[in-house]
Scaffold this motif. Structure first.
Motif, short mmCIF file in Angstrom:
data_model
loop_
_atom_site.label_atom_id
_atom_site.label_comp_id
_atom_site.label_asym_id
_atom_site.label_seq_id
_atom_site.Cartn_x
_atom_site.Cartn_y
_atom_site.Cartn_z
N ASP A 93 1.27 5.64 -11.16
CA ASP A 93 1.49 5.69 -9.72
C ASP A 93 2.94 5.37 -9.34
OD1 ASP A 93 1.69 2.98 -10.10
OD2 ASP A 93 -0.04 2.43 -8.86
N GLY A 94 3.78 5.10 -10.33
CA GLY A 94 5.20 4.89 -10.06
C GLY A 94 5.54 3.58 -9.40
N TYR A 95 4.56 2.69 -9.21
CA TYR A 95 4.87 1.44 -8.52
C TYR A 95 5.78 0.58 -9.39
CZ TYR A 95 4.38 -2.71 -5.66
OH TYR A 95 4.65 -3.79 -4.84
N CYS A 126 6.95 12.41 -3.64
CA CYS A 126 5.52 12.54 -3.36
C CYS A 126 4.85 13.60 -4.22
CB CYS A 126 5.30 12.85 -1.88
SG CYS A 126 5.68 11.47 -0.78
N GLY A 127 5.63 14.58 -4.67
CA GLY A 127 5.05 15.62 -5.52
C GLY A 127 3.97 16.41 -4.80
N GLN A 128 2.96 16.83 -5.56
CA GLN A 128 1.87 17.63 -5.00
C GLN A 128 0.55 16.90 -5.17
OE1 GLN A 128 2.05 21.66 -6.15
NE2 GLN A 128 0.26 22.29 -5.01
N PRO A 129 -0.24 16.81 -4.14
CA PRO A 129 -1.47 16.00 -4.20
C PRO A 129 -2.63 16.73 -4.85
CG PRO A 129 -1.27 16.94 -2.02
CD PRO A 129 -0.04 17.39 -2.79
N ILE A 130 -3.68 15.98 -5.12
CA ILE A 130 -4.91 16.58 -5.63
C ILE A 130 -5.57 17.40 -4.53
CG2 ILE A 130 -5.29 14.76 -7.34
CD1 ILE A 130 -7.23 13.46 -5.45
N ALA A 155 2.76 7.24 -5.48
CA ALA A 155 1.32 6.98 -5.47
C ALA A 155 0.63 7.69 -4.32
CB ALA A 155 1.06 5.48 -5.41
N LEU A 156 1.16 7.54 -3.12
CA LEU A 156 0.53 8.17 -1.95
C LEU A 156 0.57 9.69 -2.06
CD1 LEU A 156 1.95 5.92 0.91
CD2 LEU A 156 -0.37 5.90 0.00
N ASP A 372 7.14 -7.13 -3.18
CA ASP A 372 6.24 -7.20 -4.32
C ASP A 372 4.86 -7.70 -3.88
OD1 ASP A 372 5.66 -7.19 -7.17
OD2 ASP A 372 5.58 -9.37 -6.98
N GLY A 373 3.84 -7.25 -4.58
CA GLY A 373 2.49 -7.74 -4.32
C GLY A 373 1.66 -6.86 -3.41
N ILE A 374 2.26 -5.78 -2.88
CA ILE A 374 1.51 -4.89 -1.99
C ILE A 374 1.71 -3.45 -2.44
CG2 ILE A 374 1.17 -4.08 0.37
CD1 ILE A 374 2.18 -6.73 1.37
N ASN A 375 0.70 -2.89 -3.05
CA ASN A 375 0.67 -1.47 -3.36
C ASN A 375 -0.22 -0.83 -2.30
OD1 ASN A 375 0.03 1.13 -4.35
ND2 ASN A 375 0.31 0.45 -6.47
N LEU A 376 0.36 -0.07 -1.39
CA LEU A 376 -0.38 0.41 -0.22
C LEU A 376 -1.60 1.22 -0.61
CD1 LEU A 376 -0.68 0.62 2.80
CD2 LEU A 376 0.92 2.55 2.79
N LEU A 377 -1.48 2.09 -1.60
CA LEU A 377 -2.63 2.89 -1.99
C LEU A 377 -3.74 2.00 -2.54
CD1 LEU A 377 -4.00 5.59 -2.35
CD2 LEU A 377 -2.89 5.82 -4.58
N THR A 378 -3.39 0.98 -3.30
CA THR A 378 -4.40 0.05 -3.81
C THR A 378 -5.14 -0.62 -2.67
OG1 THR A 378 -3.04 -0.37 -5.77
CG2 THR A 378 -4.77 -1.96 -5.29
N VAL A 379 -4.41 -1.02 -1.63
CA VAL A 379 -5.04 -1.67 -0.48
C VAL A 379 -5.98 -0.71 0.24
CG1 VAL A 379 -4.61 -2.79 1.74
CG2 VAL A 379 -3.12 -3.27 -0.19
N ILE A 380 -5.55 0.53 0.39
CA ILE A 380 -6.39 1.54 1.04
C ILE A 380 -7.68 1.75 0.25
CG2 ILE A 380 -6.54 3.99 1.67
CD1 ILE A 380 -3.52 3.88 2.28
#
Length: 704
Positions: A93-95, A126-130, A155-156, A372-380
């Motif tokens: 996820d590149g974090y 961001c690349g290309q999403p699923i 990641a997003l 540090d400590g907040i990966n937004l996608l993980t929180v979502i």
């Protein structure tokens, strides 16, 4: 021959008429959606335009996002680069590869004046999403740059079509104008995909903007994610304006930093790319270097928000806060509020919004998304907010854990438990031979792991981790629905173990979820004894409390699943039960609380299911011990393929059910006996062995 470029909607400030030559036909759209006449762009000229100059560092300045764009390109064919079906297990996820330094460097390029209005862009990272990824619109803070998700772009971008709002540094569009601009985009996208949710991620000022859009569009399916929204402003503008006007430029350079509008906790920012597993000395060395590098860029903040812009943005902020606060009652969207520091404003917003949950990161600063400590996608993911349609589906909407999520959960979340318990695994081959490790577990699903739930369910963390380490298999746990509920959390909970369970694939127990997991050929962890077994009373250790009916056997047979019964022991080596349910019910105040908690609890079985269902549950009072060790034994796999007769024959299903229960009991008995032969059952013995010979998780145990 010039290569064909796909040119979606572009603001006129990015391509001037002097750059136009016959080649491609695109529509040019300005703030507010006013469409100019069709223009022609030459690819060679486009390569010299502001779009291409910034493209490599910052992203593609487009309105189409990083996935399926909604282009307004006429009569041109574009080669489809394809989309991934789903993300692989432990994807990157590149974090930690991007930090606040990258934000500051990128912002310097983005703030170059071009005379244009606000516009959308999609970062290249961001690349290309699923496939079927929802749209995510990022609404920035008072800096307006739009790079506030720098740490989260990769990641997003895997699971969202990401677009970021850029408000040029010299732009003076009033708040109502920005609301109209974003709203037109939201309504357009909703019209194109009315069954898909639209995500609005608003930071600080952008949080007010997101709330305003949600209040004005209650019938559109929006998921609003707020990061320290600026809905409470204590700044006295009448006092601050003359002070800012009178400040010399040399002194003003420090104002944006001191006010904390685009910065947060420097230590947290500097820790983002530091590996958790580094020795303390190396961590401190890297932290020092990062801090020096970050603070050397602080004077550049004055370029991101010049004096005149800051004065304007403060007025804009006050207008935005007033606008949003006056319309909170009209917000129907589901809201995820991320707050740091003082929780007072978070509590106020939660009380005013109809559908809001809060996660408090008390150790973080104002710009938490840079820290540090907040990966937004993980929180979502952990809060159950990721979905592709009207309702969240725990199976079809599940995103596999990333490598950074696995490392963090393994080291920081369950690391101490792993160290204390030193779990060791045994499995049984098809010929009945017991071997060390998990080689007896089938690699191909569907597989049902049916076992004993130890006190407090502490065994599940070691089990899930070892399957990932040894087998590269994600075990999908089936848990009590209240594990996913917000009703037993405090008003401002942090991102907790409960959220991590969901990140790592757990689903609420239900027939439909089990059906979907079996259909998806998953490895599924199921405890027939459920919470009654994991919260058992004194004297009930290693006793199975299973329902009377074979709830899972016939469904397993329907899909030809392999059933692996297993036993686990070690709870009595970790903790002693001092007060159980019966003891606590004798204490008046506590008994009232237990009754109230069980009244609110979700019941997944009725009394007809036997003892497993007919008793209230509560968390016992425990006394920790010097830890021993957890042991697992997975029995011989039981095949149900070709046994569809069990779908109609209840007696056959019941016989298999009793066989599985018997195998679990035999595994427990085997482990209780064999653990006496383990020379490293004690934590102290394992720690000494590990210090002398090998890492802790490789410490040997008894021979099978």
């Amino acid at each position: 021959m010039a290569s064909v470029l796909k040119v979606p909607v572009i603001s006129p400030c990015l391509v001037t008429k002097s750059e136009i030559k016959p080649r491609f036909r695109v529509r040019v759209q300005s703030l507010g959606g006013n469409e100019a006449s069709a223009l022609s762009l030459d690819s060679a000229v486009l390569n010299e335009s502001p779009i291409n100059r910034e493209k490599e560092k910052l992203g593609t300045l487009i309105e189409g996002g990083n996935g399926k764009s909604r282009p307004v390109v006429e009569k041109e064919t574009v080669k489809d680069v394809g989309v991934r079906k789903e993300l692989e297990l432990l994807w990157d996820d590149g974090y930690g590869t991007k930090t606040a330094k990258d934000y500051l460097d990128g912002a310097k390029e983005m703030i170059k004046p071009d005379g244009g209005p606000p516009r959308w862009f999609c970062p290249i990272e961001c690349g290309q999403p699923i496939k079927n990824s929802p749209l995510l619109l990022f609404l920035p803070g008072v800096d307006g740059v739009g790079l506030g998700l720098t740490l989260h772009h990769k990641a997003l971008g895997k699971v969202f079509e990401v677009r970021c709002l850029h408000i040029p540094v010299n732009d003076r569009t009033p708040f109502e104008g920005l609301v109209k601009f974003v709203e037109e985009t939201v309504r357009l996208e909703h019209g194109l995909s009315p069954k898909e949710p639209i995500y609005l991620v608003g930071e600080s000022f952008g949080g007010c903007l997101a709330l305003a859009i949600a209040a004005r569009n209650p019938k559109i399916d929006l998921v609003v994610i707020l990061a320290n929204p600026a809905t409470s402003s204590s700044i006295d503008l009448q006092t601050l304006d003359p002070i800012l006007e009178a400040l010399p430029e040399g002194l003003y350079n420090m104002v944006p930093y001191l006010l904390g509008f685009v910065t947060g906790d420097p230590l947290k920012m500097a820790m983002v790319d530091i590996e958790y597993r580094l020795p303390p000395r190396l961590k401190m060395e890297q932290l020092s270097r990062n801090l020096v590098d970050l603070l050397s860029r602080v004077p550049g903040l004055a370029e991101i928000i010049p004096k005149g812009t800051l004065i304007w943005k403060l007025k804009l902020l006050k207008s935005a806060a007033a606008y949003a606060n006056s319309r909170l009652h009209a917000v129907k969207a589901e809201v995820l509020l991320l707050a740091s520091g003082n929780a007072e404003e978070a509590l106020r917003l939660k009380g005013s919004l109809q559908n809001c949950i809060v996660r408090l990161f008390k150790d973080n600063g104002l710009s938490m998304l840079m820290e540090d400590g907040i990966n937004l996608l993980t929180v979502i993911k952990g809060t159950g907010k990721y979905r592709r349609s009207k309702m969240h589906d725990y199976v079809s909407d599940f995103i596999q854990p990333s490598i950074s999520e696995f490392k963090y959960s393994s080291d920081e979340v369950i690391g101490p438990l792993r160290f204390a318990t030193g779990s060791t695994m045994y499995s049984t081959l098809d010929d009945g031979t017991i071997v060390k490790g998990l080689s007896g577990i089938p690699n191909e699903g569907p597989v049902l792991l049916i076992g004993y739930h130890m006190l407090m369910g502490l065994e599940i963390y070691s089990l899930a981790e070892e399957f990932l380490r040894q087998k590269d298999i994600l075990v999908r746990g089936v848990a009590h629905p209240d594990v996913f509920s917000q009703k037993f959390l405090g008003p401002t909970p942090g991102f907790s173990l409960q959220d991590w369970i969901q990140v790592m694939g757990a689903v609420p127990v239900s027939g439909s979820n089990l059906f979907k997991l079996l259909k998806a050929k998953s490895h599924i962890l199921l405890y027939p004894g459920g919470s009654r077994e994991s919260l058992h009373n004194k004297g009930e250790a290693y006793k199975l409390f299973w329902p009377d009916q074979p709830e899972f056997v016939r469904m397993a047979a329907r899909f030809g699943a392999t059933i692996v019964p297993f036993g686990t022991v070690g709870e009595d080596d970790l903790q002693e039960e001092v007060l159980d349910y019966h003891d606590l019910m004798k204490i008046p105040i506590i008994s009232d609380q237990i009754r109230e908690t069980n009244r609110q609890a979700t019941w997944v079985r009725d009394e007809s299911k036997g003892e497993v269902a007919n008793q209230d549950i509560t968390i016992p009072v425990l006394l920790p011990k010097i830890p021993g060790r957890f042991y697992f034994l997975f029995g011989k796999p039981i095949q149900t393929k070709g046994e569809r007769k069990m779908l109609e024959d209840r007696e056959s299903a019941n016989r298999l059910y009793l066989q599985i229960k018997s195998e679990v009991e035999k595994s427990i008995a085997y482990l209780l006996k064999k653990r006496e032969e383990d020379p490293y059952r004690s934590l102290i013995d394992r720690a000494i062995y590990s210090a002398l010979y090998t890492p802790l998780r490789e410490v040997p145990a008894f021979d099978p």
